[in-house]
Write an enzyme that holds these catalytic residues in place. Structure first.
Site, PDB file in Angstrom:
ATOM      1  N   THR A  78       0.776  -1.220   0.054  1.00 33.35           N
ATOM      2  CA  THR A  78       0.063  -0.111  -0.038  1.00 33.35           C
ATOM      3  C   THR A  78       0.762   1.262  -0.151  1.00 33.35           C
ATOM      4  OG1 THR A  78      -1.658  -1.299   1.186  1.00 33.35           O
ATOM      5  CG2 THR A  78      -1.796   1.004   1.197  1.00 33.35           C
ATOM      6  N   TYR A 129       7.278 -11.800   3.641  1.00 26.97           N
ATOM      7  CA  TYR A 129       5.868 -11.616   2.903  1.00 26.97           C
ATOM      8  C   TYR A 129       5.483 -12.459   2.090  1.00 26.97           C
ATOM      9  CZ  TYR A 129       2.865  -7.756   1.207  1.00 26.97           C
ATOM     10  OH  TYR A 129       1.701  -7.324   0.716  1.00 26.97           O
ATOM     11  N   LYS A 150       4.054 -12.793   7.054  1.00 25.51           N
ATOM     12  CA  LYS A 150       2.735 -12.067   6.653  1.00 25.51           C
ATOM     13  C   LYS A 150       1.778 -13.028   5.571  1.00 25.51           C
ATOM     14  CE  LYS A 150       0.931  -7.875   4.681  1.00 25.51           C
ATOM     15  NZ  LYS A 150       1.478  -6.662   3.992  1.00 25.51           N
TER      16      LYS A 150
END
Length: 300
Positions: A47, A135, A163
């Site tokens: 983001t 990630y 994550k």
């Protein structure tokens, strides 16, 4: 406690059309997250547009973030890059400027083998003393961590968390039960994919790596705290207010929606990095309507 617990809020990184970070606007966004009491801030995540920024602009963002909230709210900084040496350099930059933890996606052009990903992560983990979060973002990187690879990486010094994407069957408890016996007790498992956060937290996930938390920390925190308390009814009630926004995230991709929302809420004036285009006026009106559904949960 590690930085990889509770609500990790991932804000946008406002820039001008040339990709220069608006450090004043970024500081205001981060101060808002600190004031709300988020458990950590995920700077330069997906983001935050990390792959659209140069090394110099990433460093400017870190310096601004540390100047704003450093020492008050833990900062997890994304350091993904195509080359291993570049990721190592970005990790050292983050550490030298005061980051508290790192986030690393297996960015690639040529698809990576598991051994290549393993060696990449080992090298970046060795580059600093900071704890590092894997990630797992196959929708973007087209690389999926196997259970065996997660088990190998969980044993690497400094690698402390993962994550995860939302499981296709949304069976969080089954996935957590499967993964946790294969990892050490201090290896945290959290999830991205905001529309699945409620179920992930209720199933026992350690963290919610949240897009909406970087924009609307108060209602996101209310959802997290209700889940941590095991209050299923309250979690469902809060999540129902988010549903219009979740629908837009799935339709347009969350980054487009949160840029529109940030402008609608007058938190900053920024456009997503090109070639990503802003939403149309008609779709922005839908975002405004989704924000209205959350107005009763917001304090700031």
């Amino acid at each position: 406690m590690t930085p990889f617990q509770g609500l990790s809020a991932f804000p946008i990184t406002p820039t001008d059309a040339r990709g220069r970070v608006d450090t004043d606007a970024l500081g205001r966004l981060l101060e808002r997250l600190h004031a709300a009491g988020v458990d950590s801030i995920g700077l330069l995540g997906s983001t935050g547009g990390y792959m659209y920024l140069t090394r110099e602009e990433r460093r400017r963002a870190i310096v601004a973030a540390v100047g704003s909230v450093g020492g008050r709210t833990p900062l997890i900084v994304g350091v993904g890059a195509l080359r291993t040496d570049e990721a190592e350099t970005l990790a050292r930059d983050a550490a030298s400027e005061g980051a508290d933890a790192l986030l690393l996606a297996p960015v690639s052009y040529t698809p990576l083998t598991e051994e290549e990903a393993y060696q990449h992560y080992c090298a970046v983990a060795r580059a600093t003393d900071l704890p590092l979060c894997l990630y797992n973002n196959p929708g973007t990187t087209h690389f999926t961590f196997s259970d065996a690879l997660l088990r190998r990486l969980a044993a690497v010094p400094n690698i402390k968390a993962v994550k995860m994407p939302l499981p296709k069957d949304m069976e969080f408890k089954a996935e957590l039960d499967r993964l946790r016996p294969d990892s050490s007790g201090d290896f945290a498992i959290g999830y991205s994919g905001d529309w699945g956060a409620a179920d992930a937290l209720l199933a026992g996930a350690d963290a919610w790596y949240s897009v909406v938390g970087g924009l609307l920390p108060d209602p996101a925190l209310r959802l997290v705290r209700a889940a941590q308390a095991g209050d299923v009814a309250e979690v469902r009630r809060i999540n129902s207010h988010f549903q219009p926004l979740w629908d837009l995230f799935k339709e347009f991709g969350s980054i487009r929606v949160v840029y529109a929302a940030a402008n609608i809420l007058s938190l900053c004036e920024a456009l997503p990095p090109r070639p990503i285009l802003p939403l149309t006026d008609a779709d922005c009106r839908r975002v405004a309507s989704a924000l209205d559904a959350l107005s009763g949960l917001m304090q700031r």
